[in-house]
Design a protein around this motif. Structure first.
Motif, PDB file in Angstrom:
ATOM      1  N   LYS A  78       0.831  -1.202   0.000  1.00 27.82           N
ATOM      2  CA  LYS A  78       0.000   0.000   0.000  1.00 27.82           C
ATOM      3  C   LYS A  78       0.863   1.249   0.000  1.00 27.82           C
TER       4      LYS A  78
ATOM      5  N   THR B 278       0.953   5.058   1.578  1.00 27.91           N
ATOM      6  CA  THR B 278       0.427   5.887   2.664  1.00 27.91           C
ATOM      7  C   THR B 278       0.872   7.325   2.435  1.00 27.91           C
TER       8      THR B 278
ATOM      9  N   ARG C 113       0.462  11.370   3.719  1.00 26.92           N
ATOM     10  CA  ARG C 113       0.047  12.303   4.765  1.00 26.92           C
ATOM     11  C   ARG C 113       0.257  13.722   4.261  1.00 26.92           C
TER      12      ARG C 113
ATOM     13  N   ARG D 210      -8.826  15.919   0.481  1.00 23.79           N
ATOM     14  CA  ARG D 210      -8.590  14.480   0.544  1.00 23.79           C
ATOM     15  C   ARG D 210      -9.085  13.790  -0.729  1.00 23.79           C
ATOM     16  N   ARG D 211     -10.219  14.222  -1.237  1.00 21.23           N
ATOM     17  CA  ARG D 211     -10.749  13.611  -2.455  1.00 21.23           C
ATOM     18  C   ARG D 211      -9.847  13.907  -3.657  1.00 21.23           C
TER      19      ARG D 211
ATOM     20  N   SER E  73      -6.491  11.994  -3.254  1.00 20.46           N
ATOM     21  CA  SER E  73      -6.625  10.562  -3.543  1.00 20.46           C
ATOM     22  C   SER E  73      -6.701  10.321  -5.050  1.00 20.46           C
TER      23      SER E  73
ATOM     24  N   ASP F 234      -3.872   8.282  -7.111  1.00 21.45           N
ATOM     25  CA  ASP F 234      -4.278   7.077  -7.844  1.00 21.45           C
ATOM     26  C   ASP F 234      -3.825   7.158  -9.302  1.00 21.45           C
TER      27      ASP F 234
ATOM     28  N   GLY G 134      -2.552  -0.579  -2.622  1.00 20.39           N
ATOM     29  CA  GLY G 134      -3.633   0.108  -1.948  1.00 20.39           C
ATOM     30  C   GLY G 134      -3.234   1.537  -1.602  1.00 20.39           C
ATOM     31  N   MET G 135      -4.219   2.364  -1.365  1.00 19.61           N
ATOM     32  CA  MET G 135      -3.968   3.784  -1.091  1.00 19.61           C
ATOM     33  C   MET G 135      -4.615   4.181   0.233  1.00 19.61           C
ATOM     34  N   ARG G 136      -3.847   4.865   1.062  1.00 15.82           N
ATOM     35  CA  ARG G 136      -4.361   5.403   2.319  1.00 15.82           C
ATOM     36  C   ARG G 136      -3.903   6.857   2.423  1.00 15.82           C
ATOM     37  N   VAL G 137      -4.849   7.754   2.540  1.00 10.50           N
ATOM     38  CA  VAL G 137      -4.559   9.191   2.525  1.00 10.50           C
ATOM     39  C   VAL G 137      -5.035   9.800   3.839  1.00 10.50           C
ATOM     40  N   HIS G 138      -4.163  10.559   4.477  1.00  8.55           N
ATOM     41  CA  HIS G 138      -4.487  11.285   5.704  1.00  8.55           C
ATOM     42  C   HIS G 138      -4.245  12.774   5.462  1.00  8.55           C
TER      43      HIS G 138
END
Length: 211
Positions: free
Chosen positions: A162, A164, A166, A178-179, A182, A186, A199-203
């Motif tokens: 993934k 990550t 921030r 955030r949208r 992301s 992507d 996978g993608m995880r955005v904070h």
């Protein structure tokens, strides 16, 4: 490190098409596993230790065969192994250390290593195998994140499974940032041409106004 869209011409291209490695799931893409590491340091240490021990034993055996006394350390070792019981603390500790070293060597032998190189997709079994440096991928994604409106600071970590990200925002709504972030990441990750989709995880959080 700039990236190219599939339909975007390259710097030396005369047409609107550009050859690029297929992304995950594209037609013609084949499985590309991780690159195998040479394991030079563990192999060199293991070879040096085994060579040293073998040399000592061979020298001592040759000395005994020429009617000389065996080395004191080998006499002591033989006596300890003959007199100590299997439930002795030092026997257990030595066996545990030997087992741990053996498991470590087996783990190095069956795992590919090269965690710093991400395999890229290729076409056909005879296609060229290529890899992307993990740090370079992080820089590309970070630069793409900084292009998103509202992002003031960002840090991207690319792992084996993934990504990550921030980021901090000093204006706009956090949900909108955030949208957009992301979506941008992507798209950038797809343009990297990796063999496996990550996978993608955005904070995203609000930046400190005093900063």
């Amino acid at each position: 490190m700039p990236t190219l869209d599939p339909g975007e011409p390259g710097p030396n291209s005369s047409s609107g098409a550009v050859q690029y490695a297929p992304g995950p799931g594209e037609p013609g893409a084949v499985h590309a596993g991780r690159f195998w590491s040479g394991r030079r340091v563990p192999a060199a240490l293991t070879a040096a230790v085994c060579t040293g021990l073998a040399g000592l034993f061979l020298y001592d055996i040759a000395a005994v065969r020429t009617d000389r006394d065996a080395m004191a350390w080998r006499k002591t070792l033989a006596d300890e192994l003959a007199t100590r019981h299997l439930d002795d603390v030092w026997i257990i500790v030595g066996a545990a250390v030997a087992a741990a070293l053996g498991l470590w060597l087996l783990l190095l032998a069956v795992t590919p290593g090269e965690r710093g190189v991400l395999p890229m997709a290729r076409r056909g079994a005879g296609g060229v195998r290529a890899g992307l440096d993990r740090h370079a991928a992080e820089l590309v994604l970070r630069d793409r994140a900084m292009e998103v409106a509202g992002v003031r600071w960002s840090r991207v970590k690319v792992g084996r499974r993934k990504i990550t990200a921030r980021a901090t925002s000093h204006f706009r709504e956090l949900d909108d940032v955030r949208r957009d972030l992301s979506a941008a990441l992507d798209a950038a990750a797809a343009q990297l041409g990796l063999a496996k989709a990550l996978g993608m995880r955005v904070h995203v959080q609000r930046s400190d106004k005093k900063a």
